[in-house]
Write a protein that holds these residues in place. Structure first.
Motif, PDB file in Angstrom:
ATOM      1  N   TYR A  73      -7.726   2.911   9.825  1.00 27.85           N
ATOM      2  CA  TYR A  73      -6.488   3.081   9.083  1.00 27.85           C
ATOM      3  C   TYR A  73      -6.510   4.339   8.215  1.00 27.85           C
ATOM      4  O   TYR A  73      -5.486   4.989   8.035  1.00 27.85           O
ATOM      5  CB  TYR A  73      -6.217   1.856   8.211  1.00 27.85           C
TER       6      TYR A  73
ATOM      7  N   PHE B 154      -0.246   4.256   9.629  1.00 30.81           N
ATOM      8  CA  PHE B 154      -1.001   4.062  10.871  1.00 30.81           C
ATOM      9  C   PHE B 154      -0.062   3.657  12.000  1.00 30.81           C
ATOM     10  O   PHE B 154      -0.110   4.214  13.111  1.00 30.81           O
ATOM     11  CB  PHE B 154      -2.075   2.997  10.641  1.00 30.81           C
TER      12      PHE B 154
ATOM     13  N   ILE C 181      -0.995   0.905   6.234  1.00 26.18           N
ATOM     14  CA  ILE C 181      -0.591   0.055   7.368  1.00 26.18           C
ATOM     15  C   ILE C 181       0.621   0.700   8.034  1.00 26.18           C
ATOM     16  O   ILE C 181       0.676   0.870   9.261  1.00 26.18           O
ATOM     17  CB  ILE C 181      -0.263  -1.379   6.906  1.00 26.18           C
TER      18      ILE C 181
ATOM     19  N   MET D  46      -9.632  -2.055   5.960  1.00 28.79           N
ATOM     20  CA  MET D  46      -8.948  -0.894   6.516  1.00 28.79           C
ATOM     21  C   MET D  46      -9.841   0.342   6.540  1.00 28.79           C
ATOM     22  O   MET D  46      -9.783   1.154   7.466  1.00 28.79           O
ATOM     23  CB  MET D  46      -7.664  -0.622   5.722  1.00 28.79           C
TER      24      MET D  46
END
Length: 365
Positions: A135, A101, A98, A130
């Motif tokens: 991601y 990205f 997370i 994801m």
């Protein structure tokens, strides 16, 4: 110079942690500025290693902690500007990517080191989501067993998975068996020494090995590792009156693992699930035949066509494991399995693993 961060959830003497440390070292040997980051620390195992950093003060226990970790990682990724981030455990993959990205890291590699079904529910849902979006630029499964555990996932997720087997560098003890046993204070006499290496966790199933010992009076058992089951296993040892023949060593330093393995006569690998058993091949490099549980990953790495490089016990019954141990009292059979696993271990090449990880973590630049 290219820069890569190898990210792991927590620091302890585990397989994923060791893989990340070894990968960083070898990448640096090949001209890449590689670091190993741990989100938090369970033990001090790797605090003295080069280019190691701990990101957060403790294990996250709520959403606030998780968001704080993402925030810290986001800030650090923006500051460091790595070409790639490779994650080695499921929370490192989800929280870490997370952040990677959002920070605009071009190569975001998630490695899957256990079957998808074994993930905690939240990590499983996040990983599935994801991986089906953008991601992860690449998902590395460490075995076909792990890849197949994602067969029900989206086509985008499956198209992005590649199998890269864990390479195991040949860490061979320089000690004789007698010197190694002296180092660890094993006074075995004429007894044979059974060895197990791993976290004291239900997944590793060490209670099965302890339950064998009343039926193996000519043997001792040594288990190296720490974990949540230490007290339970200690109680079981006392309840079975085998405390004089079963040794719980706790965590040993990574550099001492080859010497510990050199102590043994047979390596036991009783896990109820795995993705890839690093310890199997570390044991093989130090001259031990393998007795392993009948799980898909063990079958995958210990068989080649109809040939077996170790004894795969068909079930988790104590009697079956006792029988397997006793079968290796035949010198010819013992030597044949020892030779077979030594030959098989050469097919899991560390150089190929490093090349693949380097490629996927630096390709999009």
């Amino acid at each position: 110079m290219k820069k890569v961060i190898n990210l792991v959830t927590h620091m302890e003497a585990g397989g994923a942690q060791g893989a990340a440390i070894r990968m960083s070292k070898e990448m640096r040997n090949r001209g890449i500025d590689a670091e190993t980051w741990f989100i938090y620390k369970k033990s001090d195992t790797y605090t003295d290693e080069e280019k190691v950093e701990v990101i957060y003060k403790s294990a996250p226990t709520n959403i606030y902690h998780a968001l704080k970790i993402v925030s810290i990682l986001l800030k650090k990724f923006k500051e460091v500007k790595p070409d790639g981030v490779i994650s080695y455990t499921h929370y490192a993959s989800t929280l870490g990517h997370i952040a990677s990205f959002m920070a605009g890291v071009k190569n975001r590699v998630a490695t899957m080191r256990n079957p998808a079904w074994s993930y905690p529910r939240l990590a499983k849902l996040l990983n599935k989501y994801m991986g089906g979006k953008n991601y992860y630029t690449k998902i590395i499964a460490v075995s076909e067993t792990v890849k197949e555990s994602c067969n029900s996932y989206s086509q985008k997720y499956k198209d992005n998975i590649v199998v890269v087997y864990n390479g195991v560098p040949a860490r061979i003890s320089a000690l004789t068996k007698e010197a190694a046993r002296k180092k660890f204070n094993f006074n075995t006499g004429s007894s044979k020494l059974l060895i197990n290496l791993g976290r004291l966790h239900p997944q590793k199933n060490q209670q099965l090995l302890i339950k064998m010992m009343p039926y193996l009076p000519g043997y001792r058992l040594a288990i190296a590792g720490q974990g949540e089951l230490f007290q339970d296993l200690s109680k079981l040892i006392n309840d079975l009156n085998v405390a004089d023949r079963v040794h719980l060593l706790g965590e040993i330093k990574p550099n001492d693992v080859p010497d510990f393995l050199r102590c043994g006569d047979v390596f036991l690998f009783s896990s109820i699930f795995e993705a890839f058993g690093f310890a199997i091949f570390e044991a093989a490099y130090n001259g031990l035949p393998i007795i392993a549980s009948n799980i898909p990953s063990n079958v995958e790495v210990l068989t080649d066509g109809g040939n077996k490089a170790g004894i795969i016990v068909p079930d988790m019954e104590v009697a079956s494991w006792v029988s397997a141990v006793k079968s290796l009292e035949d010198p010819a059979l013992y030597q044949s399995y020892k030779d077979a696993i030594e030959k098989k271990s050469k097919s899991f090449d560390f150089d190929s693993m490093v090349k693949a990880y380097t490629h996927y973590s630096t390709v999009n630049i």
